[in-house]
Scaffold this active site. Structure first.
Site, PDB file in Angstrom:
ATOM      1  N   LYS A 128      -9.344   1.781   1.969  1.00 41.59           N
ATOM      2  CA  LYS A 128      -8.356   1.625   3.026  1.00 41.59           C
ATOM      3  C   LYS A 128      -8.487   2.670   4.111  1.00 41.59           C
ATOM      4  O   LYS A 128      -7.746   2.626   5.089  1.00 41.59           O
ATOM      5  CB  LYS A 128      -6.952   1.708   2.433  1.00 41.59           C
ATOM      6  CG  LYS A 128      -6.689   0.580   1.481  1.00 41.59           C
ATOM      7  CD  LYS A 128      -5.278   0.551   1.000  1.00 41.59           C
ATOM      8  CE  LYS A 128      -5.191  -0.426  -0.157  1.00 41.59           C
ATOM      9  NZ  LYS A 128      -3.887  -0.490  -0.755  1.00 41.59           N
TER      10      LYS A 128
ATOM     11  N   ASP B 157      -4.107   4.626  -1.473  1.00 38.00           N
ATOM     12  CA  ASP B 157      -4.400   4.070  -2.793  1.00 38.00           C
ATOM     13  C   ASP B 157      -5.491   3.017  -2.592  1.00 38.00           C
ATOM     14  O   ASP B 157      -6.039   2.888  -1.502  1.00 38.00           O
ATOM     15  CB  ASP B 157      -3.127   3.458  -3.401  1.00 38.00           C
ATOM     16  CG  ASP B 157      -2.731   2.192  -2.690  1.00 38.00           C
ATOM     17  OD1 ASP B 157      -2.546   1.158  -3.357  1.00 38.00           O
ATOM     18  OD2 ASP B 157      -2.621   2.230  -1.457  1.00 38.00           O
TER      19      ASP B 157
ATOM     20  N   SER C  80       1.128  -0.875  -4.884  1.00 35.94           N
ATOM     21  CA  SER C  80       0.073   0.139  -4.813  1.00 35.94           C
ATOM     22  C   SER C  80      -0.416   0.432  -6.209  1.00 35.94           C
ATOM     23  O   SER C  80       0.346   0.370  -7.170  1.00 35.94           O
ATOM     24  CB  SER C  80       0.583   1.445  -4.207  1.00 35.94           C
ATOM     25  OG  SER C  80       1.484   1.184  -3.183  1.00 35.94           O
TER      26      SER C  80
ATOM     27  N   ARG D 251      -5.406  -0.508  -3.959  1.00 36.88           N
ATOM     28  CA  ARG D 251      -5.121  -1.852  -4.490  1.00 36.88           C
ATOM     29  C   ARG D 251      -4.895  -2.828  -3.349  1.00 36.88           C
ATOM     30  O   ARG D 251      -4.157  -2.522  -2.405  1.00 36.88           O
ATOM     31  CB  ARG D 251      -3.888  -1.807  -5.381  1.00 36.88           C
ATOM     32  CG  ARG D 251      -3.441  -3.183  -5.855  1.00 36.88           C
ATOM     33  CD  ARG D 251      -2.183  -3.106  -6.675  1.00 36.88           C
ATOM     34  NE  ARG D 251      -2.462  -2.528  -7.991  1.00 36.88           N
ATOM     35  CZ  ARG D 251      -1.547  -2.386  -8.942  1.00 36.88           C
ATOM     36  NH1 ARG D 251      -0.315  -2.760  -8.714  1.00 36.88           N
ATOM     37  NH2 ARG D 251      -1.855  -1.861 -10.099  1.00 36.88           N
TER      38      ARG D 251
ATOM     39  N   GLY E  43      -0.927  -3.377   5.454  1.00 37.35           N
ATOM     40  CA  GLY E  43      -0.556  -4.659   6.043  1.00 37.35           C
ATOM     41  C   GLY E  43      -1.578  -5.706   5.656  1.00 37.35           C
ATOM     42  O   GLY E  43      -2.165  -5.650   4.595  1.00 37.35           O
TER      43      GLY E  43
ATOM     44  N   ASP F 138       5.579   1.989  -7.082  1.00 37.98           N
ATOM     45  CA  ASP F 138       5.571   0.797  -6.237  1.00 37.98           C
ATOM     46  C   ASP F 138       4.598  -0.202  -6.827  1.00 37.98           C
ATOM     47  O   ASP F 138       3.469   0.148  -7.169  1.00 37.98           O
ATOM     48  CB  ASP F 138       5.160   1.186  -4.812  1.00 37.98           C
ATOM     49  CG  ASP F 138       5.009  -0.027  -3.925  1.00 37.98           C
ATOM     50  OD1 ASP F 138       4.012  -0.082  -3.193  1.00 37.98           O
ATOM     51  OD2 ASP F 138       5.881  -0.906  -3.981  1.00 37.98           O
TER      52      ASP F 138
ATOM     53  N   THR G 191       0.810  -1.209   0.000  1.00 39.04           N
ATOM     54  CA  THR G 191       0.000   0.000   0.000  1.00 39.04           C
ATOM     55  C   THR G 191       0.835   1.248   0.000  1.00 39.04           C
ATOM     56  O   THR G 191       2.019   1.215   0.300  1.00 39.04           O
ATOM     57  CB  THR G 191      -0.815  -0.012   1.308  1.00 39.04           C
ATOM     58  OG1 THR G 191      -1.685  -1.089   1.254  1.00 39.04           O
ATOM     59  CG2 THR G 191      -1.564   1.240   1.532  1.00 39.04           C
TER      60      THR G 191
ATOM     61  N   SER H 252       4.138  -0.197   1.559  1.00 40.66           N
ATOM     62  CA  SER H 252       5.281  -0.491   0.695  1.00 40.66           C
ATOM     63  C   SER H 252       5.667   0.728  -0.136  1.00 40.66           C
ATOM     64  O   SER H 252       6.803   0.874  -0.541  1.00 40.66           O
ATOM     65  CB  SER H 252       4.969  -1.685  -0.206  1.00 40.66           C
ATOM     66  OG  SER H 252       3.796  -1.415  -0.930  1.00 40.66           O
TER      67      SER H 252
END
Lengths: 279, 168
Positions: A78, A62, A214, A64, A92, A211, A46, A174
């Protein structure tokens, strides 16, 4: 208490039960010997972040959710609700963040009913930190908690093992390094709301594009004293493209040479009536 | 350092509102290292000794050293004793702040409330005990996961009652 007991002497307690841990370890060893993989938990690799501006907090995330190398959910939410003035982004393991924030939200509601006051962000922070420390990091929830209470706007970042930081701008997940790079470059104290929203949007976009964990859209949540704007989606950074070609053939493309109609004679063999029991 | 024991007025069995809130405030605070000595020692999952110092095969099944010595999960031991440790830490904090009478009164009330329950194989609500401990105003994993009311196994009534009365 083991499942193999011949008689159950003491009543069962609620909460976590570690009965199957040994069995799971044995199963996992067997499965890896055969070369297959145990199913992995759905994570939200994330980018989440938050920033304090002049009148309140802007939280961004984000959308995903991944399961190993596969995108499990292209548009998951989220930013979780904790109380009318407090929201929390979670990175997480998806189930852990979901359940943790729901439990804390319920506890805060009971607490605020008992004190008859609007809950404070520090209370939510302390509840989360104590719960995560109790489970020693096995609950994989990294959270960004933000809200406005009677003492002003507050922003906390909470790590899975239970440590917390109170800061003017935080990123987790991440894609946190990409987002933090944007923050470090452009953060100023006491920004206006539009500047803060643009900053958070750019930080999340940096995480999305740099990343793998995400992606998809950018959600924002702006919390000020007395008003919450939950902007979902604020920015669809990754719209699915429209197909330019079409493989379907139009009606009448294939020419008809001959046509013959054969009627099928069906005779009634048996007719039964079943009555329903409508008593 | 000698501590005077406060004499409590007779007939006052229930704590005042302020004492209750102070106790709730002291719950979940980090104890000092000197209070660690009050916590329940982690003995590990030792062999289940029965009445005569031997393995109680009838009640706990066949034993295996590997199963007994090592916990199957890192959290198993700490979770087993978590509530006990919290209570001990809170009581020792309370004793240091308010004097010996405070944890004594509380423990007496807990003991009285714990006795209000049905026979062991039936589900008791523990309403009085939960209200005293403050569990009626919080939700945790004990309320959500592994609800004893939904458990698939039922204890055998005669054996459970005999175990509780110490006859077995």
């Amino acid at each position: 208490r083991k499942m193999a007991t011949l008689s159950v002497c003491q009543p069962q307690l609620g909460g976590f039960s570690f009965e199957n841990c040994k069995r799971n370890a044995v199963l996992e060893a067997e499965v890896t010997k055969l070369g297959c993989n145990v199913p992995s938990a759905r994570k939200t690799g994330t980018t989440i972040c938050g920033v304090v501006f002049k009148d309140g907090i802007v939280l961004g995330a984000d959308t995903r959710a991944t399961e190993g190398m596969i995108v499990a959910d292209k548009n998951c939410s989220k930013i979780h609700y904790i109380s009318p003035n407090i929201y929390c982004c979670g990175a997480g393991t998806a189930a852990d963040t979901e359940m943790t924030t729901q439990i804390i939200s319920s506890n805060l509601e009971l607490h605020s009913l008992s004190t008859s006051r609007l809950p404070r962000v520090a209370t939510a922070n302390r509840m989360l930190k104590q719960m995560l420390f109790r489970y020693q990091g096995h609950i994989g929830a990294a959270l960004v908690l933000g809200g406005v209470d009677c003492n002003g706007p507050h922003l906390y970042s909470i790590y899975p093992h239970g440590s917390t930081d109170k800061l003017p701008y935080v990123t987790m997940g991440s894609g946190s390094l990409a987002a933090m790079a944007v923050f470090e470059d452009r953060y100023k104290q006491d920004m206006e709301e539009e500047d803060a929203k643009r900053l958070v949007r750019d930080a999340i976009a940096a995480g999305i594009f740099n990343d793998l964990g995400s992606g998809s859209n950018i959600d924002l949540c702006v919390i000020t004293k007395g008003r919450v704007d939950y902007l979902r989606p604020h920015d669809m950074a990754n719209k699915k493209g429209v197909r330019t070609g079409n493989y379907k053939y139009k009606q009448g493309t294939t020419g008809v040479l001959t046509k013959s109609v054969i009627k099928l004679d069906l005779e009634v063999v048996e007719e039964t009536v079943q009555t329903m029991d409508t008593s | 350092m000698c501590r005077k024991t406060n004499t409590t007025p007779t007939g006052s069995f229930f704590l005042t509102e302020s004492e209750n809130s102070l106790i709730r405030a002291t719950m979940n605070t980090r104890g000092l290292r000197s209070q660690l000595k009050d916590s329940v020692p982690v003995t590990g999952m030792g062999p289940q000794v029965g009445a005569y110092g031997v393995q109680d095969t009838l009640r706990s099944g066949f034993s295996s050293v590997k199963n007994e010595l090592l916990p199957s999960h890192a959290l198993e031991l700490s979770e087993k004793n978590f509530q006990l440790n919290q209570d001990k830490m809170n009581f020792s904090n309370l004793r240091n702040i308010q004097g010996l009478h405070a944890p004594l009164k509380l423990q007496m009330e807990y003991r009285a409330a714990r006795q209000i329950q049905r026979l062991p194989f039936l589900q008791s609500s523990h309403l009085a005990l939960d209200t005293l401990k403050g569990n009626d105003e919080s939700i945790s994993f004990e309320d959500i996961l592994n609800d004893p009311a939904q458990s698939e196994m039922m204890g055998e009534p005669h054996i459970m009652v005999e175990y509780k009365l110490g006859m077995m």
